[in-house]
Enzyme design. Structure first.
Site, PDB file in Angstrom:
ATOM      1  N   LYS A  32      52.122  39.109 -29.799  1.00 51.05           N
ATOM      2  CA  LYS A  32      52.269  37.534 -29.934  1.00 51.05           C
ATOM      3  C   LYS A  32      53.399  36.402 -29.791  1.00 51.05           C
ATOM      4  CE  LYS A  32      48.756  39.213 -33.372  1.00 51.05           C
ATOM      5  NZ  LYS A  32      48.161  39.182 -35.019  1.00 51.05           N
ATOM      6  N   GLY A  77      54.256  31.955 -29.095  1.00 47.50           N
ATOM      7  CA  GLY A  77      53.765  30.944 -29.863  1.00 47.50           C
ATOM      8  C   GLY A  77      51.961  30.330 -29.452  1.00 47.50           C
ATOM      9  N   PHE A  78      50.970  30.369 -28.190  1.00 47.03           N
ATOM     10  CA  PHE A  78      50.310  30.116 -27.624  1.00 47.03           C
ATOM     11  C   PHE A  78      49.091  31.495 -27.427  1.00 47.03           C
ATOM     12  CE2 PHE A  78      53.768  27.602 -25.668  1.00 47.03           C
ATOM     13  CZ  PHE A  78      53.133  26.323 -26.376  1.00 47.03           C
ATOM     14  N   ASP A 123      63.707  28.369 -22.883  1.00 45.39           N
ATOM     15  CA  ASP A 123      62.864  28.966 -23.513  1.00 45.39           C
ATOM     16  C   ASP A 123      63.750  30.374 -23.692  1.00 45.39           C
ATOM     17  OD1 ASP A 123      62.206  29.781 -26.554  1.00 45.39           O
ATOM     18  OD2 ASP A 123      59.768  30.026 -25.415  1.00 45.39           O
TER      19      ASP A 123
END
Length: 475
Positions: A163, A165-166, A279
């Site tokens: 999973k 952040g989006f 990132d």
């Protein structure tokens, strides 16, 4: 129709020849250009096709093609070509022929068969899905929702790989081809989700052995899906912190660092545009079945042209990997270098960049490593799980280079081309590196070369040279 695109590297001659499919190839090409293409040919390249139609909707079909290095491409057997796709619309006249293309690059020949029909869909729009401008510009392969639904067993929770952040990432196997894929379901309930979706598709055209390959995408009832090559080993974060029985050996760790640096160097300095990832962290560093490393998740990435100050409108990323920015509104390629430096230290030390419950001296990873170096024992920070089977010179290089890359002053950080040269032992770190790492600002007399270089050639020397000494001020 048949088209040959041929390049003779000895004569530096590029020819394009066009003729009907039943007519022998003419001796005189339609277009001819004398040009040395070697500067444009990289070690890893892909052959592909694109088309555009202007304001009208059209269909361009490739019915067959062949490709050959250092020779002539085999002639296509026309009897084995598939039929030209039709939509059974009486007002559309059937095409009378097909188009064949042949491409030669330094002795490379590519033969393609295309349908020349211009399909005008003025009626029955239900046969087509509406394409937005960004899909026309960037659109890779578009998967059907049915295939993705079948591949992921209905997007079951048991198929979740991770999973972000989006959204969630599911593993799956495409029907018919049995190709393993990873499907990222992007949250669509915010503008940020759509921005990430489009950014991934735009940058997904990149092809590099150390970048995760985007296979395509899907839009279904407002849902957004991105389809990638499956990376069965998962991400680096899992190996560092969540699999104690599968610790990484030093040789594996060093190769991971070199692979990530190679991919990031391609993004910054070797592609046609500058790409800032924004990132870089272990969760976005993925491993395939053979433990080969690939950098992924380009949802926060930004593009700009070479020679232009590549500064984004705001800072993005993950706490601990974000470089210090005075006004907190800008990020550049040096921000990626900072994040990579932190990741290098994290891989070598086997701990997070920030440990809130640790002692004051060990709370921040970069400060702790620097303090141990100042005390004359930088090797004590190495992860105990590495064991004794490691190359001391490589480990020392990673720790010191990690501190240099994660320097709080952006101007002191090396560019990615220099980082790769350090890791490959082609260039040596400066002798007074400790003084450089301890500096809190760029002093008069401190010459920095290569940081803003537009090409790798201009970065062939070590990026930092001190012409005067100064007192250490710490980090």
């Amino acid at each position: 129709m048949q088209v040959w695109i041929e390049y003779d590297s000895k004569r530096r001659q590029l020819n394009v020849t066009l003729h009907p499919i039943r007519v022998p190839k003419p001796k005189v090409p339609l277009l001819s250009l004398q040009k040395d293409l070697s500067p444009f040919l990289l070690e890893y390249m892909y052959v592909g096709f694109s088309s555009s139609t202007g304001t009208l909707t059209a269909s361009h079909d490739i019915l067959g093609w062949t490709f050959k290095m250092n020779g002539t491409a085999p002639v296509i057997d026309l009897s084995r070509l598939p039929k030209v796709p039709r939509f059974n619309q009486p007002w559309i006249q059937s095409p009378k022929g097909v188009l064949t293309i042949s491409l030669t690059v330094s002795g490379v020949i590519l033969l393609i068969v295309l349908s020349p029909g211009l399909w005008l869909f003025l009626k029955r729009k239900k046969l087509l899905e509406v394409l937005e401008d960004w899909e026309v510009q960037f659109g890779p392969h578009r998967f059907s929702f049915k295939d993705l639904h079948t591949a992921t067993k209905g997007f079951k929770d048991t198929e979740i790989l991770g999973k972000g952040g989006f959204g969630k990432v599911y593993k799956g196997t495409l029907p018919v081809s049995n190709v393993e894929i990873a499907v990222k379901m992007v949250s669509h309930d915010s503008r940020q989700g759509m921005r990430e979706f489009i950014a991934e598709i735009a940058i997904g055209q990149l092809r590099h052995p150390n970048l995760v390959r985007l296979q395509g995408y899907c839009r279904h009832k407002g849902e957004l899906y991105l389809v990638y090559d499956c990376m069965p080993k998962g991400n680096l974060d899992k190996f560092l912190y969540h699999q104690p029985m599968m610790s990484l050996e030093w040789s594996q760790r060093f190769k991971i660092i070199k692979d990530v640096a190679s991919g990031l160097c391609y993004l910054h300095q070797q592609w046609v545009q500058v790409i800032i990832h924004r990132d870089i962290k272990p969760a976005n560093i993925l491993l395939d079945a053979n433990m080969k490393t690939k950098l992924g998740d380009f949802g926060l990435a930004k593009l700009c042209d070479h020679g232009i100050d590549p500064q984004t409108s705001h800072v993005a990323g993950t706490l601990g990997y974000i470089s210090p920015v005075k006004n907190r509104k800008k990020a550049s390629t040096s921000s990626d270098v900072f994040s990579l430096g932190v990741v290098m230290l994290e891989i070598a030390c086997g701990r997070k960049p920030i440990l809130p419950r640790a002692s004051q001296s060990e709370m921040v990873l970069t400060d702790w490593v620097l303090e141990c170096w100042e005390n004359g024992d930088i090797m004590q920070v190495l992860d105990d799980n590495i064991g004794q089977e490691y190359v001391e010179e490589q480990a020392e290089l990673v720790l010191k280079l990690g501190l240099l890359c994660s320097h709080p002053v952006a101007a002191i950080r090396p560019n990615m081309f220099s980082v790769v040269k350090f890791l490959d032992s082609v260039a040596q770190l400066p002798d007074n590196l400790l003084n450089i790492v301890q500096a809190r600002e760029v002093y008069p007399g401190l010459e920095i070369s290569g940081e803003t270089a537009d090409s790798p050639e201009s970065s062939s020397i070590a990026p930092l040279t001190f012409t005067e000494s100064f007192v250490s001020h710490g980090r």
